[in-house]
Scaffold this motif. Structure first.
Motif, PDB file in Angstrom:
ATOM      1  N   GLU A 171      35.530  31.586  35.639  1.00  0.00           N
ATOM      2  CA  GLU A 171      34.719  31.994  36.394  1.00  0.00           C
ATOM      3  C   GLU A 171      33.180  31.289  36.062  1.00  0.00           C
ATOM      4  N   GLN A 172      32.982  31.118  34.986  1.00  0.00           N
ATOM      5  CA  GLN A 172      31.736  30.509  34.631  1.00  0.00           C
ATOM      6  C   GLN A 172      31.981  28.818  34.947  1.00  0.00           C
ATOM      7  N   VAL A 173      33.105  28.196  34.662  1.00  0.00           N
ATOM      8  CA  VAL A 173      33.501  26.927  35.058  1.00  0.00           C
ATOM      9  C   VAL A 173      33.290  26.680  36.643  1.00  0.00           C
ATOM     10  N   LEU A 174      34.104  27.627  37.259  1.00  0.00           N
ATOM     11  CA  LEU A 174      33.899  27.708  38.697  1.00  0.00           C
ATOM     12  C   LEU A 174      32.577  27.628  39.140  1.00  0.00           C
ATOM     13  N   ASP A 175      31.689  28.598  38.654  1.00  0.00           N
ATOM     14  CA  ASP A 175      30.505  28.631  39.613  1.00  0.00           C
ATOM     15  C   ASP A 175      29.473  27.490  38.915  1.00  0.00           C
ATOM     16  N   SER A 176      29.702  26.969  37.923  1.00  0.00           N
ATOM     17  CA  SER A 176      28.768  25.742  37.417  1.00  0.00           C
ATOM     18  C   SER A 176      29.440  24.538  37.896  1.00  0.00           C
ATOM     19  N   VAL A 177      30.542  24.273  38.206  1.00  0.00           N
ATOM     20  CA  VAL A 177      31.288  22.868  38.603  1.00  0.00           C
ATOM     21  C   VAL A 177      31.336  22.889  40.114  1.00  0.00           C
ATOM     22  N   TRP A 178      31.826  24.166  40.772  1.00  0.00           N
ATOM     23  CA  TRP A 178      32.061  23.976  42.030  1.00  0.00           C
ATOM     24  C   TRP A 178      30.898  24.834  42.932  1.00  0.00           C
ATOM     25  N   GLY A 179      30.020  25.674  42.173  1.00  0.00           N
ATOM     26  CA  GLY A 179      29.111  26.119  42.845  1.00  0.00           C
ATOM     27  C   GLY A 179      29.282  27.435  43.123  1.00  0.00           C
ATOM     28  N   ILE A 180      28.324  28.496  43.201  1.00  0.00           N
ATOM     29  CA  ILE A 180      28.414  30.008  43.411  1.00  0.00           C
ATOM     30  C   ILE A 180      28.816  30.124  44.692  1.00  0.00           C
ATOM     31  N   ASN A 181      28.858  29.271  45.807  1.00  0.00           N
ATOM     32  CA  ASN A 181      29.286  29.427  47.145  1.00  0.00           C
ATOM     33  C   ASN A 181      30.599  28.983  47.505  1.00  0.00           C
ATOM     34  N   TYR A 182      31.299  28.681  46.422  1.00  0.00           N
ATOM     35  CA  TYR A 182      32.763  28.173  46.723  1.00  0.00           C
ATOM     36  C   TYR A 182      33.639  29.481  46.729  1.00  0.00           C
ATOM     37  N   PHE A 183      34.259  29.318  47.921  1.00  0.00           N
ATOM     38  CA  PHE A 183      35.222  30.477  48.179  1.00  0.00           C
ATOM     39  C   PHE A 183      36.584  30.115  48.211  1.00  0.00           C
ATOM     40  N   GLY A 184      37.161  28.997  47.521  1.00  0.00           N
ATOM     41  CA  GLY A 184      38.669  28.822  47.577  1.00  0.00           C
ATOM     42  C   GLY A 184      38.966  29.379  46.368  1.00  0.00           C
ATOM     43  N   SER A 185      40.335  29.090  46.007  1.00  0.00           N
ATOM     44  CA  SER A 185      41.221  29.703  45.151  1.00  0.00           C
ATOM     45  C   SER A 185      40.576  29.493  43.629  1.00  0.00           C
ATOM     46  N   ALA A 186      40.547  30.365  42.644  1.00  0.00           N
ATOM     47  CA  ALA A 186      40.135  29.649  41.264  1.00  0.00           C
ATOM     48  C   ALA A 186      40.948  28.955  40.775  1.00  0.00           C
ATOM     49  N   ARG A 187      42.271  28.701  41.148  1.00  0.00           N
ATOM     50  CA  ARG A 187      43.159  28.023  40.538  1.00  0.00           C
ATOM     51  C   ARG A 187      42.748  26.432  40.613  1.00  0.00           C
ATOM     52  N   VAL A 188      41.612  26.046  41.449  1.00  0.00           N
ATOM     53  CA  VAL A 188      41.408  24.585  41.467  1.00  0.00           C
ATOM     54  C   VAL A 188      40.866  24.530  40.329  1.00  0.00           C
ATOM     55  N   VAL A 189      40.430  25.181  39.283  1.00  0.00           N
ATOM     56  CA  VAL A 189      40.034  24.958  37.857  1.00  0.00           C
ATOM     57  C   VAL A 189      41.248  24.440  37.065  1.00  0.00           C
ATOM     58  N   ASP A 190      42.344  25.169  37.251  1.00  0.00           N
ATOM     59  CA  ASP A 190      43.492  24.781  36.465  1.00  0.00           C
ATOM     60  C   ASP A 190      44.065  23.438  36.890  1.00  0.00           C
TER      61      ASP A 190
END
Length: 220
Positions: A171-190
């Protein structure tokens, strides 16, 4: 740099203090949570705290530290059989965790990794093994050859390199790299990380099961 140590075992407390002072740090040590909370202030760079403190547990102290000094780093220590403590600590946002019993030198290494700025980060140039990130040019090189990576792969790589040795949640990676307004799947990180690993095969990014990742440099 000032470190606060919170450990109710007097002998262990003294050993940690002695070893850290030998590394050149200033160290304040406390045997209970009440004294620790009374000494929360911005100058403290890092807290090393046992979770199982009799009067006030480490999780409560951690919340107070993050409330008053959000930039202070925290390493939790706890009994080896308390795996749930490790998970809770990481979920709360601690920077690292070390189970008891442990070698004091291992703790010192973790402290140094968190507090001593890597020598490879200079003038917007980040070097890690044979990889180089030029932040001004927004480019990545292996030796002298430029690597073809996407914008998000670049952002993810930069995030890991600037958070070297730190355990970060998905979640930290997702918020920092994709932004807190990103609403897609967290699988995008993997998925992005998998592509990055395929292109930069020497990256050493540890997957922390059920939590996230830790970037530890490159394989020799």
């Amino acid at each position: 740099m000032l470190i606060n140590v919170v450990e109710d075992n007097l002998n262990l407390n003294r050993m940690i203090k002695t070893y850290l002072e030998a590394e050149g740090y200033r160290v304040q040590s406390f045997l209970n949570g009440k004294e620790a909370i009374e000494n929360i202030f911005e100058e403290v760079e890092l807290w090393v705290m046992d979770i199982m403190i009799p009067d006030i547990n480490g999780f409560t102290i951690f919340k107070k530290v993050k409330e008053l000094t959000p930039n202070s780093k925290v390493i939790f220590i706890s009994a080896r059989n308390q795996d749930i403590d490790r998970v809770i600590g990481l979920e709360m946002g601690c920077d690292d965790y070390i189970p008891k019993p442990f070698m004091i030198r291992e703790l010192v290494i973790k402290v140094n990794n968190l507090l001593k700025k890597p020598k490879e980060i200079q003038n917007n140039i980040i070097k890690c093994g044979e990889y180089t990130i030029d932040k001004d040019k927004h480019k990545v090189y292996i030796n002298d050859s430029q690597l073809e990576i996407s914008s998000k792969e670049y952002d993810l790589l930069l995030y890991f390199m600037e958070n070297k040795f730190r355990a970060v949640s998905r979640e930290q990676v997702l918020d920092s790299v994709w932004g807190i307004n990103y609403f897609g799947s967290a699988r995008v990180v993997d998925n992005t990380l998998r592509r990055l690993r395929n292109k930069m095969t020497k990256l050493k990014i540890q997957t922390i099961y059920g939590y996230g990742y830790r970037f530890e440099g490159v394989n020799d």
